[in-house]
Design a protein around this motif. Sequence first.
Motif, PDB file in Angstrom:
ATOM      1  N   LYS A 153       0.844  -1.184   0.000  1.00  0.00           N
ATOM      2  CA  LYS A 153       0.000   0.000   0.000  1.00  0.00           C
ATOM      3  C   LYS A 153       0.888   1.246   0.000  1.00  0.00           C
ATOM      4  N   THR A 154       0.426   2.288  -0.643  1.00  0.00           N
ATOM      5  CA  THR A 154       1.141   3.566  -0.588  1.00  0.00           C
ATOM      6  C   THR A 154       0.144   4.712  -0.679  1.00  0.00           C
ATOM      7  N   ARG A 155       0.515   5.833  -0.091  1.00  0.00           N
ATOM      8  CA  ARG A 155      -0.338   7.021  -0.115  1.00  0.00           C
ATOM      9  C   ARG A 155       0.523   8.254  -0.311  1.00  0.00           C
ATOM     10  N   ASN A 156       0.027   9.149  -1.124  1.00  0.00           N
ATOM     11  CA  ASN A 156       0.694  10.435  -1.371  1.00  0.00           C
ATOM     12  C   ASN A 156       2.045  10.276  -2.060  1.00  0.00           C
ATOM     13  N   ILE A 198       8.152   1.839  -9.011  1.00  0.00           N
ATOM     14  CA  ILE A 198       9.064   2.638  -8.200  1.00  0.00           C
ATOM     15  C   ILE A 198       8.637   2.621  -6.736  1.00  0.00           C
ATOM     16  N   ALA A 199       7.321   2.679  -6.500  1.00  0.00           N
ATOM     17  CA  ALA A 199       6.814   2.690  -5.131  1.00  0.00           C
ATOM     18  C   ALA A 199       7.131   1.379  -4.407  1.00  0.00           C
ATOM     19  N   VAL A 200       6.896   0.254  -5.060  1.00  0.00           N
ATOM     20  CA  VAL A 200       7.167  -1.049  -4.437  1.00  0.00           C
ATOM     21  C   VAL A 200       8.644  -1.180  -4.100  1.00  0.00           C
ATOM     22  N   MET A 201       9.511  -0.665  -4.962  1.00  0.00           N
ATOM     23  CA  MET A 201      10.953  -0.796  -4.754  1.00  0.00           C
ATOM     24  C   MET A 201      11.505   0.222  -3.763  1.00  0.00           C
ATOM     25  N   ASP A 202      10.680   1.150  -3.300  1.00  0.00           N
ATOM     26  CA  ASP A 202      11.181   2.187  -2.398  1.00  0.00           C
ATOM     27  C   ASP A 202      11.824   1.592  -1.151  1.00  0.00           C
ATOM     28  N   PHE A 222      -2.320  -2.695  -3.507  1.00  0.00           N
ATOM     29  CA  PHE A 222      -1.912  -3.677  -4.509  1.00  0.00           C
ATOM     30  C   PHE A 222      -1.752  -5.010  -3.784  1.00  0.00           C
ATOM     31  N   SER A 223      -2.774  -5.859  -3.888  1.00  0.00           N
ATOM     32  CA  SER A 223      -2.779  -7.122  -3.153  1.00  0.00           C
ATOM     33  C   SER A 223      -2.527  -8.305  -4.078  1.00  0.00           C
ATOM     34  N   VAL A 282      -0.692 -16.770  -2.120  1.00  0.00           N
ATOM     35  CA  VAL A 282      -0.201 -15.532  -2.730  1.00  0.00           C
ATOM     36  C   VAL A 282       0.122 -15.780  -4.200  1.00  0.00           C
ATOM     37  N   ILE A 283      -0.324 -14.871  -5.060  1.00  0.00           N
ATOM     38  CA  ILE A 283       0.008 -14.965  -6.482  1.00  0.00           C
ATOM     39  C   ILE A 283       1.477 -14.601  -6.646  1.00  0.00           C
TER      40      ILE A 283
END
Length: 226
Positions: free
Chosen positions: A6-9, A57-61, A19-20, A38-39
């Motif tokens: 999950k991400t916000r802002n 980019i967000a997932v890799m942060d 993103f599940s 889990v997929i």
Amino acid sequence: MLAEFKTRNFRNFREWLVFSLETPEAYAFNKEAVYNGVIKDAVIIGHNACGKTDLGIAVMDITTHLTDVGKRYPPSLLFPGLSGQDSNMSFMYKFKFGRNILEYSYEKTGTGSLIQECVKINGKKVLATGNGQAFTCLAVTEPLDLGKWDSQVSFARYVNAMLDTEDSDSQVFLEFIEFVNKMVHFSSTEGTDGLVFSSGREGYLILFAVLIMALKVLRDFLRKQA
């Protein structure tokens, strides 16, 4: 493995983006795509400028402050939500390792500096930071000296170096760190600068395996559409 993000802002994601990869489905037509609920093999398809690159980019942060090899994106790529109403970015990850669940969340400023962190293992808070303070109940091999900890550095990473590997919660935490160290991101929009992987020969093997897997998933998808 990563079960939910999950991400916000963050960039175009002003409100919470979820993103599940968890699923109750058995996927009888492709059982190899699901492991432990889990997929594990998936392809994200969408129109141009719909947010696919931002999601990547967000997932890799998480790699930018928990590993030595994570790509440090410039502030121009880490800008908070476009509304400008909030300068902090939030991230939440849920990992599943066998029967254990580890949740890791944190907040960052618009320039990428950590504000707070929180780690939960099977629902129990085992590490937290905020306002220059830090707490952990993870078993360590030596007393923690918070005077040596730089609050701008991830406390999770600081603690990782002195965990008691015989402790069950510490073992789950170490699985989490190992997983993050093997996360890979390759962006065709950024060329080789978008490449993130573990250093050394192992990193190249991981990258090669991921590319092969992605090609197989795409091939199977296209066959089913034919």
